[in-house]
Enzyme design. Structure first.
Site, PDB file in Angstrom:
ATOM      1  N   GLU A   1      81.360 113.830  84.219  1.00 24.04           N
ATOM      2  CA  GLU A   1      82.185 114.686  85.069  1.00 24.04           C
ATOM      3  C   GLU A   1      81.951 116.120  84.614  1.00 24.04           C
ATOM      4  O   GLU A   1      82.485 116.546  83.594  1.00 24.04           O
ATOM      5  CB  GLU A   1      83.660 114.303  84.949  1.00 24.04           C
TER       6      GLU A   1
ATOM      7  N   CYS B   1      87.956 122.705  86.462  1.00 25.13           N
ATOM      8  CA  CYS B   1      86.573 122.448  86.868  1.00 25.13           C
ATOM      9  C   CYS B   1      86.396 122.485  88.384  1.00 25.13           C
ATOM     10  O   CYS B   1      85.294 122.757  88.872  1.00 25.13           O
ATOM     11  CB  CYS B   1      86.095 121.113  86.317  1.00 25.13           C
TER      12      CYS B   1
END
Length: 470
Positions: free
Chosen positions: A217, A251
């Site tokens: 990720e 993010c």
């Protein structure tokens, strides 16, 4: 008693977990539910302590940022796993074609074993316990490498985890980059990493030595496209929280915006009005979170200095910030170009470049010329516009008329594509990520397999070929 595992005990802990899993390869439904309930209870019972610890690690972190981004999201994920686990654990029936009859087929989702989780610093509870939730739901053990940037949170989490799980089931690992390298080199049954693309490459390289499957990720520059037809104030209202939550250290925060060229001035004014309504001040405002440390603050300052030197216009949206503290206001950057570092690197902070466009094809072409982002945001109520962007771009996930909050939707898989990551988790996808889907073909007393035995070329073979090869 606090138990933070050091480098010297790393291999020993890994072997203990391998041994434990070998004696418990398929935990019962009730055992998994009990684990999830225990995990949920320590979060709810200690949420104020978590909020305080995260604030100490950040220098100051808004209690609401922590409650929304770490506590709420984690508890919601656990509740969803508890609700759905019985369904996920059921063998999944599969169709068996007539050629292979009589037979039955199904998939059994079997725990993989020992899961390694490398957690980042920006959401140290959610991005640690979120993957742990799905790992435990799938019946695994887990070792978690925490970020060295969040020592107070790490200590608290280690204390609480030790109270509810033995080391051979869940273990918290701390340390610097050398510890992370040693951790990545272990022969896990699956390795899960959240962090930067650069470090992700190193993690994948280390895992490849042992043929360990990985979920990465990562991040990247997540673009936003504002349609010419949408009201600009409405567009800003849908975007701004996704960019300001946790001081932009997310993010999936919008990284830059494509705005119709003739509406840039209106957009900057709308952002300024909305931001000042949310945060009337910065320095003395408890709702404003700090940048995590001096190094990250210096990095963001250098992005601004580089952009300004190359012709950008810098517009901080708070008048009481002198730039010396680690509380940074949302700062708009216009007149940008690709020579600026801010347009080359993931920002991961409260800086927001704005690019003008005259036709949507320009924005699409620009996005497609860059590495595929973790998220993409579309501000438009025009279905045709939405579809044009959706079908002509790639991204790990998309929000239409919203930003960042797709991450918190339990039944939506979350993950990147290309440079922004590989693999998915959350909900059923997380359960499957940490499980091996074992195919089972089952025959009873009757089998027609002998009809395929040689010598080949008889009439039955000819008939089968005629029926099925067409």
């Amino acid at each position: 008693m606090t138990e933070i595992i050091t480098k010297t005990a790393l291999t020993d802990t890994f072997l203990q977990q391998k041994e434990y899993f070998a004696s418990n390869t398929y935990p019962s439904y009730q055992e998994r539910i009990n684990d999830l309930i225990k995990l949920k209870n320590i979060i709810i019972d200690n949420q104020d302590a978590f909020i305080a610890a995260m604030s100490q690690d950040f220098g100051h972190r808004s209690a609401a940022d922590s409650r929304i981004g770490d506590i709420l999201t984690t508890v919601m994920g656990i509740n969803y796993s508890i609700k759905k686990l019985k369904k996920w654990m059921k063998p999944e029936k599969k169709h068996i074609g007539i050629l292979f009859q009589p037979a039955k087929g199904h998939v059994v989702y079997q725990p993989k074993g020992v899961i390694g989780i490398i957690a980042p610093w920006n959401y140290p509870v959610f991005l640690t316990l979120g993957p742990l939730t799905t790992a435990l739901a799938a019946g695994n053990t887990a070792m978690i490498k925490m970020s060295e940037y969040t020592p107070k949170t790490n200590t608290l989490l280690a204390e609480l985890i030790t109270e509810i799980f033995p080391r051979n089931k869940v273990a918290i690992i701390c340390g610097e980059s050398d510890m992370a390298a040693a951790f990545s080199s272990l022969s896990f049954d699956h390795l899960f990493f959240t962090g930067s693309t650069g470090v992700g490459r190193l993690v994948m390289k280390a895992a490849a030595e042992n043929l360990v499957p990985v979920t990465l990720e990562l991040g990247g520059k997540s673009p936003t496209i504002i349609d010419n037809d949408i009201d600009i104030k409405t567009a800003v209202s849908r975007l701004i929280l996704g960019k300001t939550l946790n001081a932009g250290q997310t993010c999936v925060a919008p990284d830059y915006i494509f705005c119709p060229q003739n509406k840039i001035a209106e957009l900057t004014q709308a952002f300024q009005s909305a931001y000042q309504s949310m945060y009337p001040s910065t320095e003395k405002n408890d709702d404003c979170s700090c940048i995590i440390n001096d190094a990250q603050k210096a990095r963001l300052d250098s992005l601004l200095a580089d952009a300004k030197a190359k012709g950008a216009t810098i517009m901080p949206l708070s008048a009481d910030s002198d730039g010396t503290s680690r509380k940074m206001p949302l700062t708009l950057i216009t007149n940008v170009n690709d020579d600026m570092t801010v347009m080359q690197q993931e920002i991961f902070g409260p800086l927001l470049p704005i690019i003008g466009y005259n036709h949507i094809d320009e924005a699409i072409a620009y996005i497609n010329s860059k590495p595929r982002p973790l998220a993409l945001y579309i501000c438009s109520f025009n279905k045709s516009f939405q579809q044009q962007v959706l079908l002509n771009t790639h991204a790990g996930g998309v929000c239409i008329n919203d930003a960042a909050f797709h991450v918190a939707v339990d039944d939506l898989p979350f993950g990147g594509i290309g440079a922004s990551g590989m693999g998915q988790y959350h909900g059923s996808e997380g359960f499957k990520t940490f499980s091996h889907g074992k195919s089972v073909l089952s025959r009873g007393r009757i089998s027609l397999g002998s009809l395929l035995f040689p010598p080949f070329g008889n009439k039955i073979h000819q008939l089968l070929f005629k029926l099925f090869i067409r």
